[in-house]
Motif scaffolding. Structure first.
Motif, PDB file in Angstrom:
ATOM      1  N   GLU A   1      56.843 -14.385 -12.429  1.00 42.97           N
ATOM      2  CA  GLU A   1      56.367 -12.980 -12.422  1.00 42.97           C
ATOM      3  C   GLU A   1      54.894 -12.850 -13.056  1.00 42.97           C
ATOM      4  O   GLU A   1      54.588 -13.163 -14.192  1.00 42.97           O
TER       5      GLU A   1
ATOM      6  N   ALA B   1      53.410  -7.805 -14.794  1.00 40.72           N
ATOM      7  CA  ALA B   1      54.312  -6.709 -14.845  1.00 40.72           C
ATOM      8  C   ALA B   1      54.623  -6.539 -16.198  1.00 40.72           C
ATOM      9  O   ALA B   1      55.247  -7.259 -16.970  1.00 40.72           O
TER      10      ALA B   1
ATOM     11  N   ARG C   1      55.239  -3.119 -19.253  1.00 36.64           N
ATOM     12  CA  ARG C   1      56.332  -2.520 -19.709  1.00 36.64           C
ATOM     13  C   ARG C   1      56.172  -0.807 -19.179  1.00 36.64           C
ATOM     14  O   ARG C   1      57.125  -0.128 -19.163  1.00 36.64           O
TER      15      ARG C   1
ATOM     16  N   ARG D   1      59.835  -6.052 -14.287  1.00 39.99           N
ATOM     17  CA  ARG D   1      60.252  -6.842 -15.199  1.00 39.99           C
ATOM     18  C   ARG D   1      61.901  -6.717 -15.343  1.00 39.99           C
ATOM     19  O   ARG D   1      62.564  -7.699 -15.329  1.00 39.99           O
TER      20      ARG D   1
ATOM     21  N   SER E   1      63.233  -8.988 -12.512  1.00 41.95           N
ATOM     22  CA  SER E   1      63.112 -10.364 -12.663  1.00 41.95           C
ATOM     23  C   SER E   1      64.090 -10.952 -13.812  1.00 41.95           C
ATOM     24  O   SER E   1      64.677 -11.967 -13.641  1.00 41.95           O
ATOM     25  N   GLU E   2      64.205  -9.976 -14.706  1.00 38.11           N
ATOM     26  CA  GLU E   2      65.345 -10.378 -15.645  1.00 38.11           C
ATOM     27  C   GLU E   2      66.788 -10.547 -15.251  1.00 38.11           C
ATOM     28  O   GLU E   2      67.409 -11.463 -15.764  1.00 38.11           O
TER      29      GLU E   2
ATOM     30  N   LEU F   1      63.152 -17.853 -15.708  1.00 43.39           N
ATOM     31  CA  LEU F   1      62.138 -16.632 -15.589  1.00 43.39           C
ATOM     32  C   LEU F   1      60.672 -17.138 -16.035  1.00 43.39           C
ATOM     33  O   LEU F   1      60.870 -17.707 -17.234  1.00 43.39           O
TER      34      LEU F   1
ATOM     35  N   ARG G   1      57.320 -15.504 -17.041  1.00 40.57           N
ATOM     36  CA  ARG G   1      56.519 -14.241 -17.009  1.00 40.57           C
ATOM     37  C   ARG G   1      55.323 -14.559 -17.597  1.00 40.57           C
ATOM     38  O   ARG G   1      54.877 -15.167 -18.890  1.00 40.57           O
TER      39      ARG G   1
ATOM     40  N   ASN H   1      51.422 -12.691 -18.291  1.00 33.90           N
ATOM     41  CA  ASN H   1      51.111 -11.290 -18.699  1.00 33.90           C
ATOM     42  C   ASN H   1      50.033 -11.288 -19.905  1.00 33.90           C
ATOM     43  O   ASN H   1      50.744 -12.105 -20.950  1.00 33.90           O
TER      44      ASN H   1
ATOM     45  N   PRO I   1      53.711 -10.476 -22.645  1.00 33.87           N
ATOM     46  CA  PRO I   1      54.779 -11.680 -21.882  1.00 33.87           C
ATOM     47  C   PRO I   1      55.988 -11.678 -22.270  1.00 33.87           C
ATOM     48  O   PRO I   1      56.843 -12.612 -21.972  1.00 33.87           O
TER      49      PRO I   1
ATOM     50  N   ILE J   1      59.958 -11.752 -23.167  1.00 37.57           N
ATOM     51  CA  ILE J   1      61.176 -11.817 -22.161  1.00 37.57           C
ATOM     52  C   ILE J   1      62.083 -11.326 -23.177  1.00 37.57           C
ATOM     53  O   ILE J   1      62.543 -11.674 -24.302  1.00 37.57           O
TER      54      ILE J   1
ATOM     55  N   SER K   1      57.367 -17.344 -21.337  1.00 40.88           N
ATOM     56  CA  SER K   1      56.482 -16.501 -21.315  1.00 40.88           C
ATOM     57  C   SER K   1      55.126 -17.106 -21.778  1.00 40.88           C
ATOM     58  O   SER K   1      54.846 -17.655 -22.753  1.00 40.88           O
TER      59      SER K   1
END
Length: 87
Positions: free
Chosen positions: A26, A29, A31, A37, A40-41, A52, A54, A56, A60, A62, A70
């Motif tokens: 991901e 993405a 909040r 998000r 994906s979770e 996963l 992530r 960001n 980042p 999770i 993350s």
């Protein structure tokens, strides 16, 4: 939603039935619009062999109970690092 159900759900069922490993990658993405998000979770939590990742630069994290990796990074920077690591 209907398009997702018709295209992605059958693929996820195949992965689950085959006990295959899956990586949910991901990028960016946040909040503010949590749809990606949350999906994906959900996938990473529902499929035992899923991980996963992530990426960001600002958000980042999770959220529990989902686990994963993350990375506090931008997408292009992370892709560049992955390419270097692959060599």
């Amino acid at each position: 939603k209907q398009e997702w159900d018709e295209t992605v759900e059958p693929a996820l069922r195949t992965i689950i039935e085959a006990a295959a490993k899956l990586v949910v990658l991901e990028f960016g993405a946040g909040r503010a619009v949590p749809t990606v998000r949350l999906q994906s979770e959900k996938i990473a939590s529902d499929i035992p062999e899923a991980t996963l990742i992530r990426i960001n630069p600002r958000e980042p994290e999770i959220d529990p109970p989902c686990a994963g990796i993350s990375l506090e990074s931008g997408a292009l920077e992370a892709i560049g690092e992955l390419q270097i690591a692959k060599r």
